[in-house]
Write a protein that holds these residues in place. Structure first.
Motif, mmCIF file in Angstrom:
data_model
loop_
_atom_site.group_PDB
_atom_site.id
_atom_site.type_symbol
_atom_site.label_atom_id
_atom_site.label_comp_id
_atom_site.label_asym_id
_atom_site.label_seq_id
_atom_site.Cartn_x
_atom_site.Cartn_y
_atom_site.Cartn_z
ATOM 1 N N ALA A 1 0.471 -1.146 -0.397
ATOM 2 C CA ALA A 1 -0.217 -0.245 0.628
ATOM 3 C C ALA A 1 0.950 1.006 0.215
ATOM 4 O O ALA A 1 0.186 2.142 -0.806
ATOM 5 N N ASN A 2 1.912 0.986 0.324
ATOM 6 C CA ASN A 2 3.134 2.175 0.124
ATOM 7 C C ASN A 2 4.055 2.093 -0.624
ATOM 8 O O ASN A 2 5.829 3.341 -0.679
ATOM 9 N N ASP B 1 4.669 6.976 1.940
ATOM 10 C CA ASP B 1 3.744 7.081 3.211
ATOM 11 C C ASP B 1 4.652 7.092 4.456
ATOM 12 O O ASP B 1 4.875 5.429 4.801
HETATM 13 MG MG MG Z 1 -0.777 4.396 3.138
#
Ligand code: MG
Ligand code: ATP
Ligand code: MG
Length: 285
Positions: A144-145, A158
């Protein structure tokens, strides 16, 4: 001249995480599209504020084509909100890509996986480059990052600003994501080092191929047990044994056998898969 809130126009809300909201913004003077993350500054303690600002200052020094650029921070007049201004990544993130593949029953191309491995390793190298305690630890390596820009190149982003705050209790909300990518040495409460990031990277690359992490379990105890054992199945047969082998080297329980960042970049297989632009970055031509 430093910019103020009035120098930006909010375009849309991208999403809200546990520590704030990301919005897509436009810098008025040149029309550049960026992102800012709004965090609740007012409710932080003085030491949390200091820690956050110094972490953002550290991130601002991190200038690399595979790392999300952190440009600036603005605190509003009333001291309630801090706006952390960063590069906008328009190509989505790897977690979204993986779940879309799973949903549609398709796999990503092997060339894309090689590109992502190399670009993420280069990003990690830059993070670890600063010696004498100034290394930037990402703290939250997961698909997700890992963002993509509009040319499908990696931007690691992030950075775990939240973790900075988590050491200081009052502000912290407990993070409850499942740590599928945590290395065995971290599971065993030993110290973090760059090889722990290589483990996490291997797990992410595995998931990009298999569309599920190498170690999964219904609870933390079982997950920890599987991570310590380090057994996992081969990535789908459509991928070459070369790719399988590189991923296996990264997901190796024994830290001394697991390659570090430079060893990965010096693997003949990795060198063979570098694109022209990344070849310049690794210094091998
Ligand atoms: Mg994130
Ligand atoms: P948490 O941080 O609590 O784990 P999160 O990462 O989803 O959750 P945020 O970091 O606030 O929360 O991010 C909110 C949304 O903004 C996410 O969908 C994230 O992918 C997106 N986002 C974050 N940084 C960028 C960026 N530089 N460019 C584009 N989208 C971004
Ligand atoms: Mg986040």
């Amino acid at each position: 001249t430093t910019l103020g809130l009035d120098d930006f126009e909010v375009l849309s809300t991208i999403g809200t995480g546990s520590y704030g909201t990301c919005k897509k913004i436009r810098r008025k003077k040149d029309g550049k599209v960026l992102v800012w993350k709004e965090m609740d500054y007012g409710s932080m303690t003085e030491s949390e504020k200091k820690l956050l600002v110094s972490e953002v200052n550290l991130l601002r020094e991190l200038k690399h084509c595979h790392i999300v650029r952190y440009y600036d921070r603005i605190i509003d007049r009333s001291n309630t909100t801090i706006y952390i201004i960063m590069e906008y990544c328009g190509g989505g993130d790897l977690a979204t890509l993986i779940s879309r593949c799973r949903r549609d029953g398709i796999y990503v191309d092997e060339d894309f996986v090689w590109k992502i491995v190399i670009q993420l390793t280069l990003a990690l190298k830059e993070c670890h480059r600063r010696k004498n305690g100034k290394a930037v630890l990402h703290r939250d390596l997961k698909p997700a990052n890992v963002f993509l820009d509009s040319d499908q190149n990696v931007k690691l982003g992030d950075f775990g600003l939240a973790r900075v705050l988590q050491h200081e209790t009052s502000f912290a909300k407990t993070y409850v994501g499942t740590p599928y990518y945590m290395s065995p040495e971290l599971v065993n409460n030993m110290s973090y080092n760059e090889k722990s990031d290589i483990w996490s990277l291997g797990c992410m690359m595995y998931e990009l191929c298999a569309l599920h992490p190498p170690f999964t379990a219904a609870n933390q105890t079982d997950l920890n047990r599987k991570i310590r054992l380090g057994d996992f199945s081969r990535i789908p047969i459509r991928y070459s044994s070369d790719l399988d082998m590189i991923i296996r080297k990264m997901i190796q329980v024994e830290v001394s056998k697991r390659p570090g960042i430079d060893a990965i970049l010096n693997e003949p297989l990795v060198i063979a898969h570098q694109t022209h632009s990344d070849r310049r970055l690794t210094g091998s031509s």
